[in-house]
Design an enzyme around this catalytic site. Structure first.
Site, PDB file in Angstrom:
ATOM      1  N   GLY A 120       0.799  -1.224   0.000  1.00  0.00           N
ATOM      2  CA  GLY A 120       0.000   0.000   0.000  1.00  0.00           C
ATOM      3  C   GLY A 120       0.834   1.278   0.000  1.00  0.00           C
ATOM      4  O   GLY A 120       1.773   1.422  -0.789  1.00  0.00           O
ATOM      5  N   ASP A 157       8.774  -3.919   8.357  1.00  0.00           N
ATOM      6  CA  ASP A 157       7.378  -4.326   8.514  1.00  0.00           C
ATOM      7  C   ASP A 157       7.317  -5.525   9.438  1.00  0.00           C
ATOM      8  O   ASP A 157       8.343  -6.101   9.784  1.00  0.00           O
ATOM      9  CB  ASP A 157       6.716  -4.627   7.159  1.00  0.00           C
ATOM     10  CG  ASP A 157       5.237  -4.225   7.146  1.00  0.00           C
ATOM     11  OD1 ASP A 157       4.529  -4.581   8.101  1.00  0.00           O
ATOM     12  OD2 ASP A 157       4.806  -3.554   6.199  1.00  0.00           O
ATOM     13  N   GLY A 215       0.918   1.462  10.738  1.00  0.00           N
ATOM     14  CA  GLY A 215      -0.222   1.803  11.573  1.00  0.00           C
ATOM     15  C   GLY A 215      -1.277   0.712  11.492  1.00  0.00           C
ATOM     16  O   GLY A 215      -1.264  -0.107  10.583  1.00  0.00           O
ATOM     17  N   LYS A 228     -14.175   0.888  16.344  1.00  0.00           N
ATOM     18  CA  LYS A 228     -15.387   0.599  17.132  1.00  0.00           C
ATOM     19  C   LYS A 228     -15.955   1.948  17.567  1.00  0.00           C
ATOM     20  O   LYS A 228     -15.203   2.865  17.868  1.00  0.00           O
ATOM     21  CB  LYS A 228     -15.047  -0.181  18.411  1.00  0.00           C
ATOM     22  CG  LYS A 228     -14.986  -1.693  18.269  1.00  0.00           C
ATOM     23  CD  LYS A 228     -16.354  -2.336  18.474  1.00  0.00           C
ATOM     24  CE  LYS A 228     -16.233  -3.854  18.556  1.00  0.00           C
ATOM     25  NZ  LYS A 228     -16.187  -4.486  17.241  1.00  0.00           N
ATOM     26  N   TYR A 278      -8.097   5.762  16.753  1.00  0.00           N
ATOM     27  CA  TYR A 278      -7.278   6.119  15.590  1.00  0.00           C
ATOM     28  C   TYR A 278      -7.144   7.651  15.477  1.00  0.00           C
ATOM     29  O   TYR A 278      -6.046   8.186  15.268  1.00  0.00           O
ATOM     30  CB  TYR A 278      -7.944   5.544  14.342  1.00  0.00           C
ATOM     31  CG  TYR A 278      -7.154   5.652  13.075  1.00  0.00           C
ATOM     32  CD1 TYR A 278      -6.067   4.814  12.831  1.00  0.00           C
ATOM     33  CD2 TYR A 278      -7.500   6.582  12.091  1.00  0.00           C
ATOM     34  CE1 TYR A 278      -5.348   4.897  11.652  1.00  0.00           C
ATOM     35  CE2 TYR A 278      -6.783   6.666  10.909  1.00  0.00           C
ATOM     36  CZ  TYR A 278      -5.716   5.822  10.694  1.00  0.00           C
ATOM     37  OH  TYR A 278      -5.004   5.915   9.529  1.00  0.00           O
ATOM     38  N   THR A 287      -6.442   2.094  -1.981  1.00  0.00           N
ATOM     39  CA  THR A 287      -5.502   0.999  -1.752  1.00  0.00           C
ATOM     40  C   THR A 287      -6.286  -0.310  -1.701  1.00  0.00           C
ATOM     41  O   THR A 287      -7.511  -0.323  -1.840  1.00  0.00           O
ATOM     42  CB  THR A 287      -4.771   1.156  -0.403  1.00  0.00           C
ATOM     43  OG1 THR A 287      -5.740   1.078   0.646  1.00  0.00           O
ATOM     44  CG2 THR A 287      -4.028   2.474  -0.301  1.00  0.00           C
TER      45      THR A 287
END
Lengths: 425, 463
Positions: free
Chosen positions: B229, B249, B304, B309, B369, B404
Site C-alpha cells: 500500500g 514491517d 499503523g 469501534k 485512531y 488501496t
C-alpha cells in the site's frame, strides 16, 4: 598472508509445512526462489553478482536438472551469478556450505549462497519399469505394426504410478525401518524418544515466541510460522500414537519421527573481506567439516550412524571435546537417531572398537543440544535442513559472543554423515 | 483485484456513464503525476511588488509571463455586448501570485484583477500558487487581516477550479529566500503535487542546499510499514529519487516486504515496531548493512493499524493497541534514533509521519485512531523547534481518501461517494502521499519544518 576465511552472514528460509498443504501447488523451484529472495532482501543484495550459488533437492524432477541456476534466474540476484546443483541427500545444503567455504578459502570465490529445497508435494511421479521399457520400445519402433506390438504389451498393472519412496536401493528398507534396527540395537526407549520430541517442540515454540526467527524466516504464500510445530504436544499425547516402524513392539511413531515436509532454506557464506567491504554482519566463521560413511548394507552398522564416526574424527582433528562447544545441533531425522548417536559416544565399547579411541568420547550436555528446536518440530525438507541448521546455529553463536563454538551433525541416506564446526566471529 | 460487484460493473457501462455525466457525476479528471513541469506557460503576478516568487522561478530556470489584469481598459466587448476580461492567448499551466507585499484592503482589488483572467485560462492540471506573508511577522492590524484573507481566497479558488487544477498557499517569513522556497515551488508546479489541493503551509528560512532530481543519492531512508500500500509506494518513490531504503514491517508481512525491497534494491527488516527495542534494532540494521559510520537521513513512520469501534463499544484493548502502534512506538523509536547512537538519525536529518484526515476532522468509529493521528499533529508541531538546532526537520502528511487494497473492501457506492467528496472528484493514489513525503524530506526542504500537509484533493471533510 593467511588464507581467506569463510563466514556465515545470515540465512533465510520459508516457514516449513507438511507435504500436500499450503505449498502443495508450489514447485521446488518456486520454494527455492522464495528462500533466495528473502535472503537477498534481508541483506540488500538485489542486483548483485555473487561468486556462486550452490544447492539442490533430494526429490527432483528431471526437468529440474539445473534447479539452483533456474532459481537464481528467477530471483532478484544479478542473473550473471553462477549456480550449481549438488546432492548429499539430507545433508545437501550443509555439503553446499562446505563446498562454498572451501572455494572461499582457496580464493576462487568471495561470496556465495548455500541452499536446499524439498517439496514432497512436487515429487516426481515415476512410472513402472515395465511401462518405461515399453515406452522406450514404442519410441524406437519404426513401423506401425511394431508400434502396435509395443503398445499391446502394456498391462494394467504397468500403469500404476510409483510413489516416491525414501528407501535404500540396496536393502529395500525405508529409512525408518533401518533406524528401527539401530534403535533396538542401542536399546533406545519410547519414553526417551518422546521426551526428546517434546523438548524439540517446546524449544522451537519458545524460539518463535522470542522472535528468534524474525531474522531467519520470511513468510511464503501467507504462511508465517512453521506449521509442523505443535507447541502443546506432551508425553501423554505422544504416548497415544501407534508405532510405525519396527513392528508392533516398535518404539518409533509418527510423533517422534520427522514428517514429510515442504520447504526451502538458504545461507549466505562469504569471505571476511567481502563481508567487510559490503558492510555485512559476520555471525560465525566456518571452521572445519568431516564427512563419514558406514557399511550399512551388510548390517555392519546402522544406516544413520555415520555421524557417530564423522563427529569424533572432526573433534580429534581440531583438538576439541564436546565441552568446548556452546551449542550442539544434531539433525533429528528420528528422535531415536539422535539418541543412538549420543549413546554411541557414551559407549566405551563403541568408541574403542569402532572409533579406535582409548575411551568413550563422552556425554553431550542436553542443555546445549538443539536449544532452539530441530527437525522433529520444524520439519525436514530434506535438502533444506543443512541450511536451516547452519543459519540458526550462526545466529545463536553471534548472540552468545565471540569465540563461542557450535557443532552441526546431519545423517544422510546411503549410510553417510556430515559434521561441521562454526565459531562466532 | 477482487471481483467487481454487479452494481459497479453496471456503473462502468457506457450507457450508465452517460446518464451519470448528465446527473452531475462525470468521469473524474485524469491527474498528471510525476516529476513533470507544466508544458503550458506560467503566469506571474506580484501585486505589492514582492520579489520572492519571481526570484524563486528564476532559480528554478522557469521563465514566467506577466499575468494579465482585469482592468476596464483591458476589457473587450463580447458578442452579447457585455464587457469581457482580457484573455490569455493560450491556456495557462500555472498562476504564481506573490502577495507578500500587500498590506491594505484596497490592494486586494489587485488580486481579483489577476485571478479573474488567469482562473479562466488554467488548463488541465493547472496550478495556482499563492505566496503570502505569515501574519505573526506583521504588526499592522489591517496588514495582518489582508494577509489572512488569502487563506479564504486560495481555498475558494481550489473549489472553483476544475479538470485536476489545484490551488495552494505558502506562508513565508521576511527571511525566506528563493532557495528556501525552491523545493516547494518545484513540488507544487510538478505533477508530484497532483492530489495536494486547498492547502496552506509555512516555508521558513534555513541554510538550504541546492535542489536536485536525485536528492537522496547516498542517503538512507527508513520506511516502516513498507510491505504494501502506501508504505510500499513511499519506498518506491524515495528509491526513485536515489535513496537506499530500509523497509521495516511485521515479520508476518515479510513476503511482501522482501518483494518491495528487492524491486528497489533496498534491505528488509522484519520487526514489530511496537516492541521497546525497535529503534535500537533499526539502528543496528543500518550499521550492520551499511557500515559503522552509516546514519539514517530520514525515517518515515508509516506503519499503523486500525481497530475501529464506536466509542460506546471501545474496550481498553482496542484503545491501547492503536495508541501503542500508531503513536507511542514513534516516540520510542525516535528517542532511540536521536540519542546519537551509530545507525541513528543524522543531524540535518528528517522525521516524517503520517497523520490522517481522521485525525484532522474526526471519523465515526475511530476515536482511538483519531486520537493517535491527531496526537501526531501536535507532536510534529512541538518537536520541530526542539530539533531545529540539530538541523532535523519534522513534518507530517495527512492523507484523505487514498485508493488501496484496504479501501477496495469498502462497498462500491460508499467508496464512490467518499472518493468524490473533494475538489479533485476522485480518490488519491498511494504515490500522491509518497511524493508529498519525499518533497518534505528533501534536503532542499530544510526550511520546511513542523508542517502538516494534507494530501486529500481538498476534501470537504474537515477542510
Amino acid at each position: 598472508m593467511s588464507a581467506p576465511r569463510a563466514v556465515i552472514v545470515g540465512g533465510n528460509r520459508v516457514p516449513f509445512v507438511k507435504m500436500g498443504t499450503a505449498y502443495a501447488k508450489a514447485s521446488a523451484q518456486d520454494l527455492l526462489t522464495a528462500a533466495l529472495d528473502g535472503l537477498v532482501a534481508r541483506y540488500g543484495l538485489a542486483g548483485q553478482r555473487l561468486g556462486e550459488v550452490a544447492g539442490g533437492a533430494v526429490l527432483k524432477h528431471t526437468r529440474d536438472f539445473n534447479l539452483t541456476r533456474e532459481a537464481v534466474l528467477g530471483s532478484a540476484l544479478d542473473p550473471s551469478t553462477p549456480a550449481c546443483d549438488l546432492a548429499q541427500a539430507c545433508a545437501t545444503s550443509l555439503e553446499a556450505v562446505i563446498y562454498l567455504s572451501n572455494k572461499i578459502a582457496t580464493g576462487q570465490i568471495q561470496s556465495g549462497i548455500a541452499c536446499g529445497v524439498d517439496s514432497t508435494s512436487d515429487a516426481p511421479i515415476v512410472v513402472t519399469e515395465q511401462l518405461r521399457q515399453t515406452l522406450l520400445a514404442l519410441n524406437a519402433a519404426r513401423t506401425l505394426p511394431a508400434k502396435l506390438a509395443a503398445l499391446a504389451s502394456i498391462r494394467p498393472a504397468h500403469l500404476a504410478p510409483q510413489a516416491p519412496a525414501v528407501t535404500e536401493p540396496r536393502t529395500g528398507l525405508s529409512m525408518g525401518e533401518h533406524q528401527a534396527l539401530t534403535t533396538k540395537a542401542w536399546g533406545i526407549t519410547r519414553e526417551a524418544q518422546d521426551e526428546l520430541t517434546v523438548a524439540s517442540h517446546q524449544a522451537l515454540a519458545r524460539a518463535w515466541s522470542e522472535g528468534f526467527f524474525d531474522e531467519l524466516v520470511t513468510p511464503y504464500l501467507g504462511v508465517t510460522i512453521d506449521k509442523i510445530l505443535r507447541p502443546d504436544t506432551s508425553m501423554e499425547k505422544l504416548a497415544a500414537l501407534k508405532p510405525v516402524f519396527g513392528g508392533p513392539e516398535g518404539t518409533m511413531t509418527a510423533g517422534n519421527s520427522t514428517a514429510l515436509t515442504d520447504g526451502a532454506a538458504a545461507v549466505l557464506v562469504v569471505s571476511e573481506e567481502w563481508a567487510d567491504i559490503h558492510h555485512l554482519p559476520k555471525l560465525a566463521r566456518f571452521v572445519d567439516a568431516e564427512v563419514a560413511a558406514v557399511d550399512y548394507v551388510d548390517g555392519e552398522e546402522g544406516l544413520l550412524m555415520a555421524p557417530a564416526y564423522a563427529v569424533p574424527r572432526l573433534l580429534a582433528r581440531n583438538g576439541l571435546t564436546f565441552d568446548d562447544f556452546d551449542f550442539i545441533e544434531i539433525h533429528e531425522a528420528f528422535a531415536a537417531t539422535v539418541l543412538s548417536h549420543l549413546a554411541a559416544w557414551e559407549s566405551e565399547e563403541f568408541c574403542t572398537t569402532k572409533l579406535g579411541l582409548t575411551h568413550a568420547l563422552g556425554a553431550v550436555d542436553r542443555a546445549k543440544l538443539n536449544v532452539n528446536g530441530s527437525s522433529l518440530a520444524a520439519g525436514h525438507p530434506f535438502a533444506a535442513t543443512g541450511a536451516r541448521m547452519t543459519a540458526s546455529l550462526a545466529a545463536m553463536l553471534k548472540a552468545k559472543g565471540p569465540g563461542s563454538k557450535g557443532l552441526i551433525s546431519i545423517c544422510a541416506a546411503g549410510g553417510q554423515g556430515v559434521a561441521a564446526i562454526l565459531e562466532a566471529v | 483485484m477482487p471481483r467487481m460487484p454487479m452494481i459497479e460493473r453496471l456503473y462502468r457501462t457506457p450507457v450508465v456513464q452517460a446518464v451519470a455525466k448528465k446527473a452531475g457525476l462525470p468521469e473524474p479528471p485524469r491527474l498528471v503525476r510525476g516529476r513533470i513541469y507544466p508544458t503550458l506557460p506560467i503566469a506571474l503576478a506580484t501585486p505589492g511588488g514582492g520579489r520572492l516568487a519571481a526570484d524563486t522561478l528564476t532559480l528554478l530556470g522557469l521563465s514566467p509571463t506577466e499575468a494579465l489584469r482585469d482592468v476596464p481598459d483591458a476589457r473587450t466587448q463580447g458578442e452579447d455586448g457585455r464587457a469581457k476580461p482580457p484573455a490569455y492567448p493560450t491556456k495557462l499551466g500555472a498562476l504564481v501570485l506573490d502577495v507578500t507585499g500587500l498590506r491594505t484592503i484596497d490592494e486586494l482589488e489587485l488580486v481579483r484583477q489577476v485571478l479573474r483572467p488567469a482562473v479562466r485560462a488554467l488548463g488541465n492540471g493547472g496550478r495556482v500558487i499563492v505566496v503570502a506573508r505569515t501574519e505573526t511577522t506583521l504588526d499592522d492590524l489591517e496588514a495582518i487581516s489582508v494577509q489572512h484573507s488569502f487563506d479564504g481566497i486560495m481555498r475558494t479558488i481550489g473549489k472553483e477550479l476544475r479538470a485536476g487544477a489545484t490551488a495552494n498557499l505558502l506562508w513565508t517569513l521576511p527571511e525566506t529566500t528563493p532557495a528556501d522556497l525552491a523545493s516547494t515551488f518545484s513540488f507544487l508546479l510538478q505533477g508530484r503535487s497532483a492530489y495536494v489541493d486547498g492547502q496552506a503551509w509555512t516555508i521558513g528560512h534555513a541554510d538550504t542546499p541546492v535542489l536536485s532530481d536525485q536528492p537522496y543519492a547516498g542517503r538512507i531512508v527508513v520506511v516502516t510499514g513498507s510491505a504494501r500500500g502506501i508504505g510500499a509506494a513511499i519506498s518506491r518513490t524515495f528509491a526513485r529519487d536515489g535513496a537506499t531504503v530500509v523497509g521495516v514491517d511485521m515479520p508476518a508481512s515479510g513476503e511482501g516486504l522482501a518483494a518491495v525491497m528487492n524491486e528497489i534494491k533496498g534491505s528488509a527488516l522484519q520487526l514489530d515496531i511496537s516492541t521497546p527495542e525497535a529503534g535500537a534494532r533499526i539502528a543496528a540494521h543500518v550499521t550492520s548493512r551499511y557500515g559503522d559510520d552509516a546514519r539514517v537521513f530520514a525515517i518515515v513512520h508509516c506503519a499503523g493499524i486500525l481497530r475501529d469501534k464506536l466509542v460506546a463499544n471501545m474496550d481498553e484493548k482496542l484503545w491501547a493497541a492503536v495508541l501503542k502502534v500508531n503513536l507511542a512506538s514513534q516516540f520510542a523509536m525516535d528517542d532511540a534514533l536521536l540519542d546519537g547512537r551509530p545507525g541513528g538519525i543524522a543531524d540535518g536529518g528528517r522525521i516524517l509521519t503520517i497523520s490522517s484526515t481522521s485525525g484532522w476532522a474526526g471519523s465515526r468509529g475511530q476515536t482511538n485512531y483519531a486520537a493517535a493521528k491527531s496526537a501526531l499533529i501536535g507532536r510534529v508541531r512541538a518537536l520541530a523547534p526542539r530539533l531545529a538546532p540539530r538541523g532535523i526537520t519534522v513534518n507530517a502528511v495527512a492523507p484523505g481518501f487514498i485508493v488501496t487494497d484496504m479501501t477496495a473492501s469498502i462497498p462500491f457506492l460508499e467508496r464512490e461517494m467518499f472518493s468524490r467528496m473533494n475538489s479533485a472528484q476522485q480518490g488519491g493514489k498511494p504515490v500522491d502521499v509518497a511524493e508529498t513525503l519525499a518533497y518534505l524530506a528533501d534536503p532542499a526542504s530544510q526550511a520546511v519544518t513542523g508542517q502538516v500537509v494534507r494530501v486529500c484533493g481538498q476534501a470537504i471533510l474537515g477542510a
